[in-house]
Design a protein around this motif. Structure first.
Motif, PDB file in Angstrom:
ATOM      1  N   GLU A 182       0.828  -1.212   0.000  1.00 15.02           N
ATOM      2  CA  GLU A 182       0.000   0.000   0.000  1.00 15.02           C
ATOM      3  C   GLU A 182       0.856   1.253   0.000  1.00 15.02           C
ATOM      4  OE1 GLU A 182      -3.000   0.024   3.007  1.00 15.02           O
ATOM      5  OE2 GLU A 182      -3.526  -2.078   2.684  1.00 15.02           O
ATOM      6  N   GLU A 183       2.124   1.111   0.413  1.00 11.19           N
ATOM      7  CA  GLU A 183       3.011   2.277   0.486  1.00 11.19           C
ATOM      8  C   GLU A 183       3.690   2.579  -0.843  1.00 11.19           C
ATOM      9  OE1 GLU A 183       3.073  -0.212   2.883  1.00 11.19           O
ATOM     10  OE2 GLU A 183       1.740   1.046   4.093  1.00 11.19           O
ATOM     11  N   ASP A 184       3.621   1.642  -1.785  1.00 13.23           N
ATOM     12  CA  ASP A 184       4.232   1.892  -3.093  1.00 13.23           C
ATOM     13  C   ASP A 184       3.602   3.125  -3.727  1.00 13.23           C
ATOM     14  OD1 ASP A 184       6.045  -0.163  -3.170  1.00 13.23           O
ATOM     15  OD2 ASP A 184       4.644  -1.597  -4.051  1.00 13.23           O
ATOM     16  N   ALA A 185       4.447   4.036  -4.191  1.00 10.65           N
ATOM     17  CA  ALA A 185       3.934   5.275  -4.787  1.00 10.65           C
ATOM     18  C   ALA A 185       3.027   4.982  -5.970  1.00 10.65           C
ATOM     19  CB  ALA A 185       5.100   6.164  -5.216  1.00 10.65           C
ATOM     20  N   TRP A 211       1.163   2.276  -6.504  1.00 10.69           N
ATOM     21  CA  TRP A 211      -0.121   1.729  -6.085  1.00 10.69           C
ATOM     22  C   TRP A 211      -0.967   2.782  -5.382  1.00 10.69           C
ATOM     23  CZ3 TRP A 211      -3.127  -1.847  -7.547  1.00 10.69           C
ATOM     24  CH2 TRP A 211      -4.276  -2.090  -6.807  1.00 10.69           C
ATOM     25  N   TRP A 212      -0.340   3.627  -4.582  1.00  9.79           N
ATOM     26  CA  TRP A 212      -1.064   4.688  -3.883  1.00  9.79           C
ATOM     27  C   TRP A 212      -1.798   5.576  -4.883  1.00  9.79           C
ATOM     28  CZ3 TRP A 212      -0.268  10.057  -4.084  1.00  9.79           C
ATOM     29  CH2 TRP A 212      -0.957  10.791  -3.119  1.00  9.79           C
ATOM     30  N   GLN A 213      -1.188   5.800  -6.026  1.00 10.11           N
ATOM     31  CA  GLN A 213      -1.813   6.617  -7.060  1.00 10.11           C
ATOM     32  C   GLN A 213      -3.061   5.941  -7.628  1.00 10.11           C
ATOM     33  OE1 GLN A 213       0.571   7.443 -10.670  1.00 10.11           O
ATOM     34  NE2 GLN A 213       0.381   9.587 -10.117  1.00 10.11           N
ATOM     35  N   ASP A 267      -4.959   3.709  -6.108  1.00  7.42           N
ATOM     36  CA  ASP A 267      -5.962   3.737  -5.041  1.00  7.42           C
ATOM     37  C   ASP A 267      -6.660   5.094  -4.980  1.00  7.42           C
ATOM     38  OD1 ASP A 267      -6.702   2.098  -2.374  1.00  7.42           O
ATOM     39  OD2 ASP A 267      -6.594   4.221  -1.906  1.00  7.42           O
ATOM     40  N   LYS A 268      -5.881   6.144  -5.116  1.00  6.81           N
ATOM     41  CA  LYS A 268      -6.418   7.501  -5.038  1.00  6.81           C
ATOM     42  C   LYS A 268      -7.365   7.791  -6.199  1.00  6.81           C
ATOM     43  CE  LYS A 268      -4.848  12.242  -4.233  1.00  6.81           C
ATOM     44  NZ  LYS A 268      -3.661  13.113  -4.074  1.00  6.81           N
ATOM     45  N   ARG A 282      -4.057  -5.518  -5.956  1.00  9.22           N
ATOM     46  CA  ARG A 282      -2.710  -5.173  -5.483  1.00  9.22           C
ATOM     47  C   ARG A 282      -1.895  -6.437  -5.213  1.00  9.22           C
ATOM     48  NH1 ARG A 282      -0.896  -4.795  -0.426  1.00  9.22           N
ATOM     49  NH2 ARG A 282      -2.981  -4.811   0.477  1.00  9.22           N
TER      50      ARG A 282
END
Length: 278
Positions: A121-124, A126-128, A130-131, A195
């Motif tokens: 979840e902290e991968d930049a 993947w975070w993008q 999710d957002k 993910r």
């Protein structure tokens, strides 16, 4: 979507191209036609929509095993025993799952800017994702009167205009009403599954420890400006796909086929035509 039909040599298997998350078959229309025209043999190219995307049915779940079985069902319906696969992002993981679980159905595999791993979840990167998905799901479609208004409302949550424009390709309307072409709710609910990369080994077991391997030819195309394939992923790739090769496109990010279309076609042509070039 299908491009071309028949083959010049009987051994030339069809090509199945699988799009990425929030995409659809149309994303590869122009690219696939260019590839089709450059291949040494006339090849049948099929570009399906994944479940909850494009023209495919909306379902309540979308695990990798389910999406893989959808592709196998398509192959069975079309009388295809074996195919060569090109998959981008989510489509690359679906194609990888198929190669690992049903290697007899996969002649070869080209993966565009994704690794067969679980992303944190902290991968930049993947975070993008999710957002973007959560911003789309939170948009009140009953409150918008135009695509421009939707763009403005998404601007704060999705400041990147390229990402925002890509998300809005899924907005359909205004008749009979504004709605998302993709099944946003199921996709949002399935983000932890997407993910991950569970193809039967269990959520908490790394797929590289599953004992599965694909011994066929595999070709990875990564974008230098993307973080979806990094050096820490290479050991897993090598374990799962011992015959893999990789090329990195220096001017591309995650969407290698749209950011560097000519180079991506050139490398995929070389890979698919490898039997001719021996």
């Amino acid at each position: 979507m299908e491009i071309g039909c028949g083959t010049v040599m009987q051994s030339a298997e069809p090509i199945i191209i699988i799009h990425g998350l929030m995409g659809n078959s149309m994303n590869f229309n122009t690219w696939a036609k260019d590839l089709f025209g450059k291949l040494e043999s006339t090849r049948r190219i099929i570009i399906p929509d994944l479940r909850n995307h494009g023209q495919s049915p909306h379902t309540s779940s979308m695990s990798y095993l389910e999406m893989m079985e959808d592709i196998i069902l398509l192959m069975d319906e079309e009388g295809i025993e074996q195919a060569e696969f090109i998959g981008h992002s989510l489509g690359g993981k679906v194609a990888s799952a198929l190669a690992l679980c049903h290697p007899e159905r996969v002649k070869s595999l080209a993966v565009l800017d994704i690794a067969p791993v679980t992303y944190s979840e902290e991968d930049a990167s993947w975070w993008q994702v999710d957002k973007v998905v959560n911003a789309m799901a939170s948009l009140d479609l009953n409150a918008i009167s135009s695509r421009d208004e939707a763009d403005k409302l998404l601007r704060k949550a999705i400041p990147d205009p390229i990402l925002r424009r890509f998300a809005l390709t899924n907005l359909v309307g205004p008749e009979p009403a504004w709605h998302w072409r993709i099944n946003v709710e199921t996709i949002r609910r399935s983000l932890p599954v997407i993910r991950n990369f569970d193809i039967g080994q269990g959520d908490h077991v790394d797929v590289s420890h599953s004992g599965k391997r694909y011994e066929g030819d595999v070709f990875f195309v990564s974008g230098r400006r993307s973080k979806y394939i990094s050096t820490r992923h290479l050991p897993s790739i090598a374990t799962l796909f011992p015959k893999y090769r990789m090329v990195t496109l220096k001017n591309a990010g995650h969407w290698v086929h749209s950011e560097e279309p000519e180079e991506t076609v050139r490398f995929c042509k070389m890979f698919l035509d490898r039997d001719y070039l021996k």
